[in-house]
Design a protein around this motif. Structure first.
Motif, PDB file in Angstrom:
ATOM      1  N   TYR A   1       6.281  -3.004   7.734  1.00  0.00           N
ATOM      2  CA  TYR A   1       6.973  -2.278   6.667  1.00  0.00           C
ATOM      3  C   TYR A   1       8.322  -2.925   6.356  1.00  0.00           C
TER       4      TYR A   1
ATOM      5  N   PHE B   1       2.400   1.042   1.881  1.00  0.00           N
ATOM      6  CA  PHE B   1       1.757   0.522   3.093  1.00  0.00           C
ATOM      7  C   PHE B   1       2.019   1.437   4.278  1.00  0.00           C
TER       8      PHE B   1
ATOM      9  N   THR C   1      -0.988   3.324   6.245  1.00  0.00           N
ATOM     10  CA  THR C   1      -1.235   2.896   7.618  1.00  0.00           C
ATOM     11  C   THR C   1      -0.944   4.010   8.613  1.00  0.00           C
TER      12      THR C   1
ATOM     13  N   TRP D   1      -3.472   0.517  -1.550  1.00  0.00           N
ATOM     14  CA  TRP D   1      -2.219  -0.008  -1.023  1.00  0.00           C
ATOM     15  C   TRP D   1      -2.216  -1.540  -0.995  1.00  0.00           C
ATOM     16  N   LEU D   2      -3.397  -2.150  -0.915  1.00  0.00           N
ATOM     17  CA  LEU D   2      -3.491  -3.580  -0.651  1.00  0.00           C
ATOM     18  C   LEU D   2      -2.910  -4.464  -1.756  1.00  0.00           C
TER      19      LEU D   2
ATOM     20  N   ALA E   1       0.898  -4.354  -1.673  1.00  0.00           N
ATOM     21  CA  ALA E   1       1.479  -4.918  -0.455  1.00  0.00           C
ATOM     22  C   ALA E   1       1.337  -6.436  -0.425  1.00  0.00           C
TER      23      ALA E   1
ATOM     24  N   LEU F   1      -0.647 -10.067   6.823  1.00  0.00           N
ATOM     25  CA  LEU F   1      -1.343  -8.873   6.342  1.00  0.00           C
ATOM     26  C   LEU F   1      -2.837  -9.125   6.153  1.00  0.00           C
TER      27      LEU F   1
END
Length: 497
Positions: free
Chosen positions: A144, A162, A166, A227-228, A231, A243
């Protein structure tokens, strides 16, 4: 011996954190490179101690840490975890080597990368479910911070997204593990103590579903993937390598280790649905990647598709498909790492990732010819061209799944063709065509900037023409998993007391 893979990066964090402020950014980076090189050398040393014929956990360590909580410091490696440990060590080194020479707050930056490495190694090595959760969550805050501090314009939004996803993933996994330990009345979270085969089928399905959601967020699978893209795109290239190349594998690893292995009966029931979800992820990732104009976002969506192959292969759950699933984790990590590394070089030298602006990078005088050549090779590997590691990973996936899920397997093959489509679009617009004269000459790419991609390219090529060097680590464990799936009995794993 295994503890060294956790202790070395943590000691590295302490060492870098205590360095005087007089140390330059380059000196701190050099120290981080030395530490990660030691980790990789130690991993190679463990490879010589690893018995390729033994499908069970090896080189085990055990300490009854907090018995009141059922928490033990229990470590071990097998053919599923050891290749991923090697991948983690390599890509951490690549990420540090790819980091900018004048990055701000270097001591904090490199400390966070080493802390991520320690958490990932601990998760892959853990034989205690609660210990796995602790290491699984250990990497949450460092990643993060890596996104939020050293990312691009929308880094705060991407980092928070993220963090939320997570954290939810970790809560679901912990809930599933607590349910397993409580219902088994084991009094311990040790992998060997959990007897899920005695649970009722409905209970197994509920617990497995919780784990599927938790690990599905981490992979991520559609529709848990939102989220991917943010991020990956907002992170710096080295953090994106971590990642996509390593962290996403924690989700796939968890599905196989704690889903498939602990719930064989329930896994057979849900496997058609899992294969369908995998195919949806594969097709969605490929089709969405075709529509992108940002090359980094295109690669990010391609990652969703390629992780879907792993789920389809795991759902089929035969020896060949499981070998393919593990091999796909390694291949995907290597290919994604080189793609993001090269995209980072292009962005730094050209100043954009927009396909509508990029062109002519193959120009031998004013362009980035070597970077373009490596990008073409990486695109070919991702598309599954024979002779490269992408092909040797995807072929057993398709061959192993076809006998169980023929329709899903055919759809995955079609999606593999779509992979070629979006990489042809990317390469055609980026590398070829006439270079705009108004852009003059691009800065030259130095050897140190090119070295990480060259190392990854060599591995992609070598493992592509000699796949036995990859498959030999996972074959005995995959075979053992299939035997256990077809003949479910209470799990028994020897642990040194």
């Amino acid at each position: 011996m295994l503890s060294a893979l956790i202790i070395i990066p943590i000691l590295g964090v302490l060492l870098i954190g205590l360095l005087p402020k007089q140390f330059s950014t380059q000196q701190v980076r050099s120290i981080a490179l030395v530490i990660t090189s030691i980790i990789l050398v130690w991993t190679v040393k463990l490879a010589f101690d690893f018995d390729l014929t033994n499908p069970n956990f090896q080189l085990q360590e055990y300490l009854n840490w907090i018995p009141q909580l059922g928490l033990s410091y229990s470590l071990g490696i097998d053919g599923l975890s050891f290749p991923l440990i090697g991948l983690s060590g390599l890509l951490t080194l690549i990420a540090i080597a790819s980091s900018h020479g004048n990055i701000h707050r270097p001591r904090f930056y490199y400390s966070m990368i080493l802390l991520v490495n320690a958490g990932i190694a601990g998760a892959f090595l853990s034989e205690n479910l609660l210990l796995f959760v602790l290491f699984y969550e250990l990497e949450l805050i460092p990643v993060y911070l890596l996104i939020s501090i050293w990312g691009s314009e929308k880094r705060a939004y991407a980092g928070m997204k993220f963090l939320i996803y997570t954290a939810l993933s970790g809560i679901l996994i912990l809930a599933g593990f607590l349910g397993m330990a409580w219902l088994s009345e084991a009094g311990s979270f040790d992998y060997s103590a959990i007897q899920t085969q005695n649970f009722g089928l409905n209970t197994q399905l509920i617990l497995l579903t919780v784990l599927l959601l938790g690990f599905g967020i981490k992979i991520p699978l559609v529709p848990l993937h939102t989220w991917l893209p943010d991020a990956y795109v907002e992170s710096s290239p080295p953090v994106t390598i971590l990642l996509g190349g390593i962290l996403a594998k924690l989700g796939a690893y968890g599905l196989i280790r704690f889903g498939l292995q602990l719930f064989p009966e329930a896994w057979h029931i849900v496997s058609p649905g899992l294969a369908t979800i995998g195919v949806i992820s594969v097709l969605y990732g490929a089709l969405t990647a075709i529509a992108q104009q940002d090359i980094k976002r295109m690669v990010a969506y391609s990652s969703i598709g390629h992780m879907g192959y792993i789920l389809v292969a795991a759902a089929a759950a035969n020896e060949l498909s499981l070998i393919g699933a593990i091999a796909q984790m390694i291949a995907h990590g290597l290919i994604l790492a080189i793609l993001f590394q090269l995209v980072g070089v292009v962005e730094e030298k050209v100043g954009t990732r927009d396909l509508n602006i990029l062109n002519g990078l193959m120009n031998p005088v004013r362009g980035l010819p070597l970077t373009s050549a490596l990008l073409i090779m990486a695109g070919m590997a991702s598309a599954g061209i024979p002779g490269l590691v992408g092909f040797v990973a995807e072929f057993p996936v398709f061959q192993g799944t076809f006998s169980v899920f023929p329709i899903q397997s055919l759809l995955c093959i079609i999606a593999s063709g779509l992979t070629a489509v979006y990489f042809v679009i990317l390469l055609n617009r980026t590398c070829f065509g006439k270079l705009d004269n108004s852009l003059a000459y691009y800065p030259k790419v130095t050897l140190s900037e090119q070295a990480p991609a060259l190392i990854l390219a060599a591995l992609i090529f070598i493992l592509g023409i000699q796949p036995t060097w990859l498959f030999q680590w996972m074959e005995p464990t995959a075979k053992s998993m299939v035997i256990a799936l077809n003949n479910p009995v209470p799990t028994q794993i020897a642990i040194k007391q």
